[in-house]
Motif scaffolding. Structure first.
Motif, mmCIF file in Angstrom:
data_model
loop_
_atom_site.group_PDB
_atom_site.id
_atom_site.type_symbol
_atom_site.label_atom_id
_atom_site.label_comp_id
_atom_site.label_asym_id
_atom_site.label_seq_id
_atom_site.Cartn_x
_atom_site.Cartn_y
_atom_site.Cartn_z
ATOM 1 N N GLU A 213 10.915 -10.631 -3.202
ATOM 2 C CA GLU A 213 11.845 -11.746 -3.333
ATOM 3 C C GLU A 213 11.368 -12.922 -2.496
ATOM 4 O OE1 GLU A 213 15.809 -10.401 -2.583
ATOM 5 O OE2 GLU A 213 15.759 -8.964 -4.227
ATOM 6 N N ASP A 214 11.874 -14.082 -2.823
ATOM 7 C CA ASP A 214 11.546 -15.311 -2.090
ATOM 8 C C ASP A 214 10.092 -15.716 -2.233
ATOM 9 O OD1 ASP A 214 13.643 -14.135 0.603
ATOM 10 O OD2 ASP A 214 14.172 -15.299 -1.185
ATOM 11 N N GLU A 215 9.445 -15.246 -3.284
ATOM 12 C CA GLU A 215 8.070 -15.647 -3.565
ATOM 13 C C GLU A 215 7.960 -15.960 -5.060
ATOM 14 O OE1 GLU A 215 5.720 -16.170 -0.592
ATOM 15 O OE2 GLU A 215 4.444 -15.069 -1.974
ATOM 16 N N PRO A 216 7.325 -17.072 -5.436
ATOM 17 C CA PRO A 216 7.214 -17.392 -6.868
ATOM 18 C C PRO A 216 6.292 -16.452 -7.620
ATOM 19 C CG PRO A 216 5.993 -18.966 -5.545
ATOM 20 C CD PRO A 216 6.769 -18.125 -4.579
ATOM 21 N N GLN A 217 5.351 -15.823 -6.917
ATOM 22 C CA GLN A 217 4.433 -14.883 -7.547
ATOM 23 C C GLN A 217 3.901 -13.920 -6.491
ATOM 24 O OE1 GLN A 217 1.287 -17.273 -9.144
ATOM 25 N NE2 GLN A 217 0.429 -17.784 -7.162
ATOM 26 N N VAL A 218 3.356 -12.834 -6.981
ATOM 27 C CA VAL A 218 2.792 -11.838 -6.070
ATOM 28 C C VAL A 218 1.370 -12.269 -5.742
ATOM 29 C CG1 VAL A 218 2.177 -9.426 -5.760
ATOM 30 C CG2 VAL A 218 4.212 -10.036 -7.073
ATOM 31 N N SER A 219 1.218 -12.986 -4.671
ATOM 32 C CA SER A 219 -0.087 -13.527 -4.342
ATOM 33 C C SER A 219 -0.753 -12.793 -3.183
ATOM 34 C CB SER A 219 0.055 -15.009 -3.970
ATOM 35 O OG SER A 219 0.939 -15.160 -2.873
ATOM 36 N N THR A 220 -0.044 -11.839 -2.604
ATOM 37 C CA THR A 220 -0.598 -11.131 -1.468
ATOM 38 C C THR A 220 -1.819 -10.331 -1.886
ATOM 39 O OG1 THR A 220 -0.055 -9.625 0.336
ATOM 40 C CG2 THR A 220 0.831 -9.091 -1.823
ATOM 41 N N TYR A 221 -2.687 -10.092 -0.974
ATOM 42 C CA TYR A 221 -3.927 -9.384 -1.252
ATOM 43 C C TYR A 221 -3.686 -7.930 -1.640
ATOM 44 C CZ TYR A 221 -8.338 -7.016 -0.335
ATOM 45 O OH TYR A 221 -9.448 -6.242 -0.439
ATOM 46 N N ARG A 222 -2.745 -7.309 -0.925
ATOM 47 C CA ARG A 222 -2.549 -5.884 -1.143
ATOM 48 C C ARG A 222 -1.104 -5.477 -0.874
ATOM 49 N NH1 ARG A 222 -6.510 -4.224 2.006
ATOM 50 N NH2 ARG A 222 -5.173 -4.096 3.839
ATOM 51 N N MET A 223 -0.617 -4.539 -1.663
ATOM 52 C CA MET A 223 0.706 -3.962 -1.428
ATOM 53 C C MET A 223 0.572 -2.451 -1.295
ATOM 54 S SD MET A 223 3.341 -6.191 -3.731
ATOM 55 C CE MET A 223 4.724 -5.575 -2.752
ATOM 56 N N ALA A 224 1.489 -1.855 -0.578
ATOM 57 C CA ALA A 224 1.340 -0.436 -0.278
ATOM 58 C C ALA A 224 2.677 0.262 -0.098
ATOM 59 C CB ALA A 224 0.510 -0.266 1.000
ATOM 60 N N TRP A 225 2.620 1.563 -0.166
ATOM 61 C CA TRP A 225 3.735 2.438 0.192
ATOM 62 C C TRP A 225 3.326 3.262 1.412
ATOM 63 C CZ3 TRP A 225 8.451 2.003 -1.891
ATOM 64 C CH2 TRP A 225 8.572 1.391 -3.134
ATOM 65 N N PHE A 226 4.210 3.299 2.380
ATOM 66 C CA PHE A 226 4.067 4.162 3.542
ATOM 67 C C PHE A 226 5.268 5.106 3.578
ATOM 68 C CE2 PHE A 226 0.774 2.483 6.533
ATOM 69 C CZ PHE A 226 0.301 1.462 5.729
ATOM 70 N N ARG A 227 5.169 6.152 4.384
ATOM 71 C CA ARG A 227 6.312 7.033 4.580
ATOM 72 C C ARG A 227 6.364 7.489 6.028
ATOM 73 N NH1 ARG A 227 4.459 12.267 0.891
ATOM 74 N NH2 ARG A 227 2.798 13.057 2.277
ATOM 75 N N GLN A 228 7.567 7.842 6.435
ATOM 76 C CA GLN A 228 7.764 8.233 7.827
ATOM 77 C C GLN A 228 8.871 9.273 7.934
ATOM 78 O OE1 GLN A 228 8.836 4.947 10.405
ATOM 79 N NE2 GLN A 228 7.933 5.960 12.190
#
Length: 122
Positions: free
Chosen positions: A24-39
């Motif tokens: 949210e709050d971003e016009p597009q997904v421009s980030t280099y990388r997205m991930a899932w972590f768990r704890q």
């Protein structure tokens, strides 16, 4: 950047779940990388899977390889984690993250985090 996870819940061993993370709050997904972590309580947050936005190359940790699939729908600005053949040891709080640089499995490589969604496998 706000990341909002959904899709967690309780499931029996061998079952499946799909997690979603909306940017949210971003016009597009421009980030280099997205991930899932768990704890889990008392333990470090560990990387589960990551995907590179530029070419959708995916990375997986050894415990989930072959069972989990990460994907990114850039039009919907949504990251997914399809989890199959779930095991009790997959029980954890799952977090969505976005960032750039560094190594995909390192927590410090990510600057934005969601609030988490609980997955319980019994």
């Amino acid at each position: 950047v706000q990341l909002v996870e959904s899709g967690g819940g309780s499931v029996q061993a061998g079952g499946s779940l799909r997690l979603a993370c909306t940017v949210e709050d971003e016009p597009q997904v421009s980030t280099y990388r997205m991930a899932w972590f768990r704890q889990t309580p008392g333990n470090e947050r560990e990387a589960v899977a990551a995907i590179r936005a530029s070419d959708l190359k995916a990375f997986y940790s050894y415990p989930v390889r072959g069972r989990f699939t990460i994907s990114l729908d850039s039009d919907k600005k949504t990251l997914y984690l399809e989890m199959t053949n779930l095991k009790p040891e997959d029980t954890a709080m799952y977090y969505c993250a976005s960032g750039a640089g560094g190594s995909w499995h390192q927590r410090q490589s990510y600057s934005n985090w969601g609030q988490g969604t609980q997955v319980t496998v019994s």
